[in-house]
Design an enzyme around this catalytic site. Structure first.
Site, short mmCIF file in Angstrom:
data_model
loop_
_atom_site.label_atom_id
_atom_site.label_comp_id
_atom_site.label_asym_id
_atom_site.label_seq_id
_atom_site.Cartn_x
_atom_site.Cartn_y
_atom_site.Cartn_z
N HIS A 262 -95.78 -60.85 -37.92
CA HIS A 262 -95.05 -59.61 -37.74
C HIS A 262 -94.93 -59.13 -36.32
CE1 HIS A 262 -93.87 -55.31 -39.28
NE2 HIS A 262 -94.42 -55.19 -38.19
N GLU A 263 -96.27 -59.24 -35.74
CA GLU A 263 -96.20 -58.58 -34.38
C GLU A 263 -95.66 -59.54 -33.41
OE1 GLU A 263 -97.09 -55.69 -34.55
OE2 GLU A 263 -98.48 -55.81 -36.13
N HIS B 172 -91.92 -58.89 -33.20
CA HIS B 172 -91.56 -57.30 -32.27
C HIS B 172 -91.56 -58.24 -30.96
CE1 HIS B 172 -92.12 -53.84 -34.67
NE2 HIS B 172 -93.17 -54.41 -35.01
N CYS C 130 -94.01 -51.01 -41.24
CA CYS C 130 -94.06 -50.88 -39.53
C CYS C 130 -94.37 -49.87 -39.19
CB CYS C 130 -92.85 -51.75 -39.02
SG CYS C 130 -92.73 -51.98 -37.52
N LEU C 131 -95.20 -49.42 -38.23
CA LEU C 131 -95.46 -48.31 -37.64
C LEU C 131 -94.18 -47.71 -37.19
CD1 LEU C 131 -99.05 -48.47 -35.94
CD2 LEU C 131 -98.57 -47.33 -37.99
N GLY D 200 -101.97 -53.69 -37.19
CA GLY D 200 -101.23 -54.61 -36.16
C GLY D 200 -100.34 -53.87 -35.08
N GLN E 146 -93.65 -51.70 -29.26
CA GLN E 146 -93.91 -50.29 -30.17
C GLN E 146 -94.69 -49.06 -29.31
OE1 GLN E 146 -95.88 -52.74 -33.35
NE2 GLN E 146 -95.05 -51.17 -34.49
NI NI Z 1 -94.42 -53.56 -36.74
#
Ligand code: NI
Length: 178
Positions: A136-137, A140, A94-95, A51, A56
């Site tokens: 989660h997204e 963000h 998380c990236l 995701g 991000q």
């Molecule tokens: Ni994330």
């Protein structure tokens, strides 16, 4: 061949300010919007995430994409309209936070209302990993990160690990990177 109208995007990592900034809704659904979605998908797949949210990639817009193994899904201006009372816990990565895994309890099932990349209203019910990734997204989009779910002791312990992993930029095999 499709003309590339949006330059490739870079992954932003903590503590970049864009990760803490609330996004704004997308109002115009143009070729540029669709180009951003494509560039976000390229960035997500390149980094093997399941995701990605626009902040991000340094974009201050309410766009999230998810591919939890059931194909790419795009949610623009997404809202959670229903959540199950029942929650379960998953260790999420998380990236934007390399090496950090946090156990996060979230509703098991959610119902989403959003727009697709052409501006059409879409809605759907999700569970399992897809529901986790979408929630989660969406966090963000409000500047919320998985470290905000940690207790202070866990956050302190993981800070050293985070600094080391930032240099290596990699995850262990077991963490789901969202
Ligand atoms: Ni994330």
């Amino acid at each position: 061949m499709q003309k590339q109208i949006v330059d490739p995007l870079d992954l932003k990592t903590y503590p970049a300010a864009c990760l803490r900034t609330k996004t704004v809704d997308v109002k115009d659904f143009t070729e540029e919007t669709r180009g951003m979605v494509r560039a976000m998908a390229d960035l997500m797949y390149k980094n093997q995430g399941i995701g990605l949210a626009a902040p991000q990639a340094g974009l201050g817009l309410s766009i999230v994409i998810v591919d939890a193994g059931c194909g790419l899904k795009v949610f623009i201006n997404p809202k959670v309209v229903k959540r199950s009372r029942e929650k379960d816990t998953l260790e999420e990565g998380c990236l934007s936070l390399p090496g950090v895994g946090v156990n996060v309890a979230r509703p098991k099932e959610i119902e989403i209302r959003a727009k697709d990349r052409d501006g059409n209203v879409v809605s759907g019910k999700f569970d399992g990993l897809e529901a986790k990734a979408i929630q989660h997204e969406i966090d963000h989009l409000y500047g919320k990160l998985i470290i905000d779910y940690m207790n202070p002791v866990a956050r302190f312990i993981s800070a050293g690990r985070f600094k080391r992993e930032m240099r290596k930029k990699r995850f262990g095999d077991t963490i789901k990177v969202l």
